[in-house]
Enzyme design. Structure first.
Site, PDB file in Angstrom:
ATOM      1  N   GLY A 169      36.454  28.188  62.496  1.00 41.33           N
ATOM      2  CA  GLY A 169      37.675  28.853  62.977  1.00 41.33           C
ATOM      3  C   GLY A 169      38.241  29.802  61.936  1.00 41.33           C
ATOM      4  O   GLY A 169      39.446  30.048  61.895  1.00 41.33           O
ATOM      5  N   ALA A 170      37.358  30.384  61.110  1.00 41.39           N
ATOM      6  CA  ALA A 170      37.810  31.305  60.055  1.00 41.39           C
ATOM      7  C   ALA A 170      38.365  32.593  60.658  1.00 41.39           C
ATOM      8  O   ALA A 170      39.082  33.337  59.987  1.00 41.39           O
ATOM      9  CB  ALA A 170      36.647  31.628  59.111  1.00 41.39           C
ATOM     10  N   PHE A 228      45.047  29.541  60.635  1.00 42.40           N
ATOM     11  CA  PHE A 228      44.919  28.887  59.317  1.00 42.40           C
ATOM     12  C   PHE A 228      43.575  29.242  58.665  1.00 42.40           C
ATOM     13  O   PHE A 228      43.487  29.387  57.439  1.00 42.40           O
ATOM     14  CB  PHE A 228      44.986  27.356  59.435  1.00 42.40           C
ATOM     15  CG  PHE A 228      46.248  26.820  60.049  1.00 42.40           C
ATOM     16  CD1 PHE A 228      47.442  27.538  59.998  1.00 42.40           C
ATOM     17  CD2 PHE A 228      46.257  25.586  60.693  1.00 42.40           C
ATOM     18  CE1 PHE A 228      48.612  27.037  60.568  1.00 42.40           C
ATOM     19  CE2 PHE A 228      47.410  25.074  61.264  1.00 42.40           C
ATOM     20  CZ  PHE A 228      48.586  25.808  61.211  1.00 42.40           C
ATOM     21  N   ARG A 263      33.650  32.466  67.000  1.00 39.30           N
ATOM     22  CA  ARG A 263      32.901  33.095  68.095  1.00 39.30           C
ATOM     23  C   ARG A 263      33.193  34.580  68.236  1.00 39.30           C
ATOM     24  O   ARG A 263      32.441  35.312  68.842  1.00 39.30           O
ATOM     25  CB  ARG A 263      33.211  32.378  69.422  1.00 39.30           C
ATOM     26  CG  ARG A 263      32.688  30.959  69.475  1.00 39.30           C
ATOM     27  CD  ARG A 263      33.321  30.194  70.581  1.00 39.30           C
ATOM     28  NE  ARG A 263      34.775  30.266  70.486  1.00 39.30           N
ATOM     29  CZ  ARG A 263      35.619  29.786  71.363  1.00 39.30           C
ATOM     30  NH1 ARG A 263      35.165  29.176  72.440  1.00 39.30           N
ATOM     31  NH2 ARG A 263      36.920  29.884  71.197  1.00 39.30           N
ATOM     32  N   ASN A 275      38.154  23.246  60.818  1.00 40.41           N
ATOM     33  CA  ASN A 275      39.478  23.728  61.194  1.00 40.41           C
ATOM     34  C   ASN A 275      39.546  24.199  62.649  1.00 40.41           C
ATOM     35  O   ASN A 275      40.605  24.135  63.270  1.00 40.41           O
ATOM     36  CB  ASN A 275      39.835  24.882  60.231  1.00 40.41           C
ATOM     37  CG  ASN A 275      40.934  25.772  60.756  1.00 40.41           C
ATOM     38  OD1 ASN A 275      42.107  25.396  60.761  1.00 40.41           O
ATOM     39  ND2 ASN A 275      40.562  26.961  61.217  1.00 40.41           N
ATOM     40  N   SER A 307      46.512  17.100  63.058  1.00 36.97           N
ATOM     41  CA  SER A 307      47.777  17.699  63.530  1.00 36.97           C
ATOM     42  C   SER A 307      48.870  16.651  63.413  1.00 36.97           C
ATOM     43  O   SER A 307      48.588  15.446  63.389  1.00 36.97           O
ATOM     44  CB  SER A 307      47.620  18.099  64.998  1.00 36.97           C
ATOM     45  OG  SER A 307      48.884  18.359  65.585  1.00 36.97           O
ATOM     46  N   TYR A 324      44.965  16.491  73.836  1.00 39.96           N
ATOM     47  CA  TYR A 324      45.004  17.118  72.499  1.00 39.96           C
ATOM     48  C   TYR A 324      45.370  16.059  71.451  1.00 39.96           C
ATOM     49  O   TYR A 324      44.706  15.942  70.406  1.00 39.96           O
ATOM     50  CB  TYR A 324      46.020  18.265  72.497  1.00 39.96           C
ATOM     51  CG  TYR A 324      46.162  18.961  71.155  1.00 39.96           C
ATOM     52  CD1 TYR A 324      45.238  19.914  70.737  1.00 39.96           C
ATOM     53  CD2 TYR A 324      47.226  18.659  70.301  1.00 39.96           C
ATOM     54  CE1 TYR A 324      45.360  20.546  69.503  1.00 39.96           C
ATOM     55  CE2 TYR A 324      47.361  19.284  69.069  1.00 39.96           C
ATOM     56  CZ  TYR A 324      46.426  20.227  68.669  1.00 39.96           C
ATOM     57  OH  TYR A 324      46.552  20.838  67.447  1.00 39.96           O
ATOM     58  N   LYS A 351      43.214  14.657  68.185  1.00 47.33           N
ATOM     59  CA  LYS A 351      43.675  14.752  66.795  1.00 47.33           C
ATOM     60  C   LYS A 351      43.855  13.364  66.156  1.00 47.33           C
ATOM     61  O   LYS A 351      43.618  13.192  64.963  1.00 47.33           O
ATOM     62  CB  LYS A 351      44.975  15.565  66.728  1.00 47.33           C
ATOM     63  CG  LYS A 351      44.779  17.038  67.107  1.00 47.33           C
ATOM     64  CD  LYS A 351      43.777  17.723  66.182  1.00 47.33           C
ATOM     65  CE  LYS A 351      43.656  19.209  66.411  1.00 47.33           C
ATOM     66  NZ  LYS A 351      42.735  19.854  65.457  1.00 47.33           N
TER      67      LYS A 351
END
Ligand SMILES: NC(=O)c1ccc[n+]([C@@H]2O[C@H](COP(=O)([O-])OP(=O)(O)OC[C@H]3O[C@@H](n4cnc5c(N)ncnc54)[C@H](OP(=O)(O)O)[C@@H]3O)[C@@H](O)[C@H]2O)c1
Length: 271
Positions: free
Chosen positions: A14-15, A19, A40, A92, A145, A158, A162
């Protein structure tokens, strides 16, 4: 013992956003690291690379779905073939659907949330652990989270994902004594995570007021790692949720949910 973040080879899922982008900038520009980003969106990755200016060559990226176990295995094989030993894996990448009651969500969406938020972390650790163990400073950081402390209305699946990331990571901490293993608990932060919520200015004001800026969250994560913390809590809302959930979990969850339901904010209208 603290984790020395300087000059490491870091994998960040998730770069391409939120975050993940902030962490990439801090690691590359502030700590002399090489970052391999996973996501992606090529467009978002290229935009991030441009932000790194003269240090652009320290950033490489791969585009794949982190919920795909085979892709992780291929990635590990590629690193091995190129003799790259990663020092640090930051899991992440994650998604959050709009706030709604579980009864109106479908099983397909639930599966996508669990696959993206939880299975990706497990697959990432599975594929990378043997390589991380070859590093003299191996580490894993998983992003959970504040929902892992306080599951509130509208976040059933969700929060489940987490909470599971938290427990998975805590168990890994006890198993992998040769690695640094940490779990991060950010509170609200204004990122694209809430893209499915059709947010109004009022919603954004709420998140910005209660929450923490994404760069501050990324700085907090690196500070926590440097201090060797196993649990890294980011944001005043997350601190509060952590404290209250350890004293009186049910009343705390009920209180937050009541505040959300009575807020008249667009993002909480289906609660
Ligand atoms: N923002 C908050 O308030 C908050 C609070 C607590 C926890 N968190 C957690 O923090 C993490 C980062 O969230 P964020 O706020 O930075 O959100 P974000 O801005 O939406 O960034 C998430 C990144 O994850 C990537 N991603 C999503 N699904 C993916 C998949 N299947 N395969 C590969 N990459 C994928 C996306 O990249 P592509 O678009 O390139 O796929 C996106 O850039 C998440 O795990 C989230 O649950 C956030």
């Amino acid at each position: 013992m603290g984790y020395n973040v300087n000059k490491r080879t870091v994998i960040i899922t998730g770069a391409s956003g939120g975050f993940g982008s902030e962490l990439t900038k801090l690691f590359v520009l502030g700590h002399g690291c090489r970052v391999i980003g996973i996501g992606r969106s090529k467009e978002k990755m290229e935009a991030l690379a441009d932000e790194l200016g003269g240090k652009k060559s320290k950033f490489k990226y791969l585009l794949f779905d982190v919920a795909d176990r085979e892709k992780w295995a291929k990635f590990a094989a590629l690193l091995t073939e190129k003799n790259i030993i990663p020092d640090l894996l930051i899991n992440n990448a994650g998604i959050m659907p709009r706030f709604e009651k579980f009864e109106t969500e479908d099983g397909e969406l639930a599966k996508r949330i669990i696959d993206t938020n939880l299975m990706s972390v497990i697959y990432g650790c599975e594929a990378m652990l043997p390589l991380l163990k070859k590093s003299k400073q191996g580490g894993i950081v998983n992003i959970a989270s504040s929902a892992a402390f306080s599951p509130v209305a509208g976040t059933a699946v969700y929060s489940a994902s987490k909470g599971a990331v938290k427990n998975f990571t805590m168990a890994l901490c006890e198993e992998e004594e040769s690695l640094y293993v940490g779990c991060v608990f950010p509170g609200f932060s204004k990122t694209d995570l809430f893209r499915d919520n059709n947010m109004t200015d009022n919603d954004f004001q709420f998140i910005s007021g209660l929450g923490t800026d994404k760069k501050t969250v990324a700085e907090g994560i690196i500070r926590g790692m440097t201090a060797g913390k196993k649990l890294i809590v980011c944001g005043k809302d997350s601190y509060l949720m952590n404290a209250m959930s350890s004293v009186a979990p049910s009343p705390a969850n009920a209180l937050y949910s009541k505040i959300m339901k009575s807020s008249e904010l667009e993002m909480f209208k289906d609660l």
